[in-house]
Design an enzyme around this catalytic site. Structure first.
Site, PDB file in Angstrom:
ATOM      1  N   HIS A 240     -42.581   7.210   2.939  1.00 60.47           N
ATOM      2  CA  HIS A 240     -43.976   7.465   3.320  1.00 60.47           C
ATOM      3  C   HIS A 240     -44.428   6.518   4.424  1.00 60.47           C
ATOM      4  O   HIS A 240     -45.607   6.200   4.538  1.00 60.47           O
ATOM      5  CB  HIS A 240     -44.902   7.395   2.090  1.00 60.47           C
TER       6      HIS A 240
ATOM      7  N   SER B  74     -29.763  35.349   2.332  1.00 60.57           N
ATOM      8  CA  SER B  74     -29.581  34.020   1.742  1.00 60.57           C
ATOM      9  C   SER B  74     -28.663  34.104   0.526  1.00 60.57           C
ATOM     10  O   SER B  74     -28.960  34.835  -0.425  1.00 60.57           O
ATOM     11  CB  SER B  74     -30.935  33.442   1.310  1.00 60.57           C
TER      12      SER B  74
ATOM     13  N   GLY C 253     -34.081  21.720  -3.171  1.00 59.25           N
ATOM     14  CA  GLY C 253     -35.215  21.066  -3.817  1.00 59.25           C
ATOM     15  C   GLY C 253     -34.850  19.815  -4.591  1.00 59.25           C
ATOM     16  O   GLY C 253     -35.629  19.335  -5.403  1.00 59.25           O
ATOM     17  N   ALA C 254     -33.672  19.254  -4.349  1.00 59.22           N
ATOM     18  CA  ALA C 254     -33.229  18.110  -5.153  1.00 59.22           C
ATOM     19  C   ALA C 254     -33.541  16.780  -4.464  1.00 59.22           C
ATOM     20  O   ALA C 254     -33.163  15.733  -4.974  1.00 59.22           O
ATOM     21  CB  ALA C 254     -31.737  18.209  -5.422  1.00 59.22           C
TER      22      ALA C 254
ATOM     23  N   SER D 265     -33.015  19.804   1.699  1.00 58.99           N
ATOM     24  CA  SER D 265     -32.372  21.073   2.025  1.00 58.99           C
ATOM     25  C   SER D 265     -33.215  21.835   3.044  1.00 58.99           C
ATOM     26  O   SER D 265     -32.676  22.587   3.858  1.00 58.99           O
ATOM     27  CB  SER D 265     -32.203  21.912   0.757  1.00 58.99           C
TER      28      SER D 265
ATOM     29  N   ASP E 255     -36.989  13.548   7.875  1.00 59.64           N
ATOM     30  CA  ASP E 255     -35.909  14.423   7.404  1.00 59.64           C
ATOM     31  C   ASP E 255     -35.214  15.123   8.566  1.00 59.64           C
ATOM     32  O   ASP E 255     -33.983  15.208   8.618  1.00 59.64           O
ATOM     33  CB  ASP E 255     -36.466  15.492   6.448  1.00 59.64           C
TER      34      ASP E 255
END
Ligand code: GLA
Length: 416
Positions: free
Chosen positions: A49, A82, A143-144, A148, A193
């Protein structure tokens, strides 16, 4: 990844197979050679952050990638399949812009909005894109907490640019992908990211100044160390709004501190929390109401910790690095309030495992995953301790991933 290796990477093989399954050998309306593009997920070692406060981050790209395999279409249609969601989606590039991306993506499944958003930003930047038919695969767990979504965005940009025969320098790609997330997905993420994915280099951590975008590679070779990512298995629905709220609070805190420091008449103007030193904060902290005071305290101490962690990494000092991880976690838990009972449980279980140097939540928090820095021989006992103790504390299993520090995006054209 070298081309040869790339063709053999399981995630790339899976994408090629998925393309064949979804579109067949002679996909209607598609032309040209099969193009494979990929981009990695990331683990942020420290600097959480801080990115949207113009501060510093220290991520690594991981050896797990999102992959697109596909061919051109000349009608401006993007047809997608997907493998993760076993779902097809399509959109057209006609008149797509960053401003209408949210509206144009409203009926698409969430995963396809990332691709639409990236296409919109590239078009907005003047890139003449072509349509495509492509399958998406990859081994970044969804989502881990290994981002991703950034891996998918950067992979999509790499793919669209390759089909159009264009090149853009990596940090510009990162910016465009970040904006795709703002416009098409609605979360005001920082650059962490996407930059980590774009700049990834095997065996190297990336020390990035999120204001100037200057960066430096620092070899990640703490002797005998393993990087372990523990997914708590918990996803928080409110994460996006809580994230945007934290960002807003930081902006308010920076504005209040800017006023207080301007009144002192020393130093340069404050435009973000990055400009506030720990000493200046100590002088003016009491002027901030709660929770702004704690939010600012986290960002300011975390920025200092990134510099100290970079020093520890250069010196090969795993124990010091680990201690900074624990401190960062405490600050994220108590001051920034983005931890969870499950993340705290993982960190505590790790702390009690001999051979672990440090642990903390990584990524946005509110669920997701924790990073553990451990001696190689402690990885197995750590897995066993989590299997034994985590379910009793969290009511579910944690998933453990050992990660290597991997390369950035890549592309191969004409593989069969
Ligand atoms: C998410 C965002 C990043 C960063 C982290 C927290 O991963 O996408 O930009 O703000 O949270 O450090």
């Amino acid at each position: 990844m070298a081309e040869q290796q790339a063709a053999e990477h399981p995630a790339l093989r899976a994408a090629r197979a998925a393309y064949q399954a979804a579109f067949g050998e002679r996909a209607e309306g598609q032309q040209g050679p099969l193009t494979l593009a990929w981009a990695p997920g990331r683990v942020n070692l420290i600097g959480e952050h801080t990115d949207y406060n113009d501060g510093w981050v220290l991520p690594v790209a991981v050896d797990r990638v999102a992959v697109l395999a596909g061919r051109k279409r000349s009608d401006g249609v993007v047809q997608l399949f997907s493998t993760h969601h076993q779902e097809a989606a399509s959109f057209t590039l006609d008149d797509l812009t960053p401003d209408n991306a949210a509206r144009r993506g409203a009926d698409l499944p969430g995963w396809a909005r990332y691709l639409l958003g990236v296409a919109a930003e590239l078009l907005g930047a003047g890139c003449a894109l072509t349509g495509a038919g492509a399958a998406i695969a990859g081994d970044v767990p969804l989502g881990a907490g290994m981002s991703s979504s950034a891996a998918l965005e950067v992979c999509a940009a790499t793919f669209f640019l390759a089909l159009a025969g264009l090149e853009i320098e990596p940090l510009r790609v990162a910016r465009l992908c970040q904006h795709a997330e703002h416009h098409a997905v609605g979360v005001r993420v920082g650059i962490l990211d996407q930059a980590a994915s774009c700049l990834g280099r095997a065996g190297q951590a990336i020390l990035l100044d999120c204001r100037s975008l200057a960066y430096e590679y620092i070899p990640f070779n703490l002797p005998d160390a393993a990087l372990v990512v523990c997914d708590t298995g918990v996803r928080r629905e409110l994460a996006a709004s809580a994230y945007n709220e934290r960002r807003q609070q930081c902006e308010e805190a920076a504005a209040l501190l800017a006023r207080a420091l301007a009144a002192e008449g020393v130093g340069s103007p404050v435009t973000a929390l990055r400009d506030v030193s720990p000493e200046a904060f100590a002088r003016h902290a009491e002027k901030l109401p709660e929770p702004l005071r704690r939010r600012a305290r986290h960002v300011i101490s975390e920025n200092a910790s990134v510099q100290q962690a970079a020093e520890a990494l250069r010196a090969g000092d795993a124990a010091r690095f680990g201690q900074l991880l624990y401190e960062s976690h405490a600050s994220l838990r108590d001051d920034y309030e983005v931890s969870s009972a499950e993340l705290d449980a993982v960190v505590e279980i790790a702390r009690q495992t001999p051979g672990v140097w440090g642990a903390r939540l990584t990524g946005a928090g509110f669920g997701g995953c924790a990073l553990v820095l451990a001696k190689r021989e402690a990885v197995e006992p750590l897995g066993a301790a989590l299997a034994r103790e985590y379910p009793a504390r969290a009511g579910r299993q944690a998933t453990v991933y050992a990660c290597a520090v991997g390369d950035g995006p890549g592309v191969v054209v004409g593989v069969s």
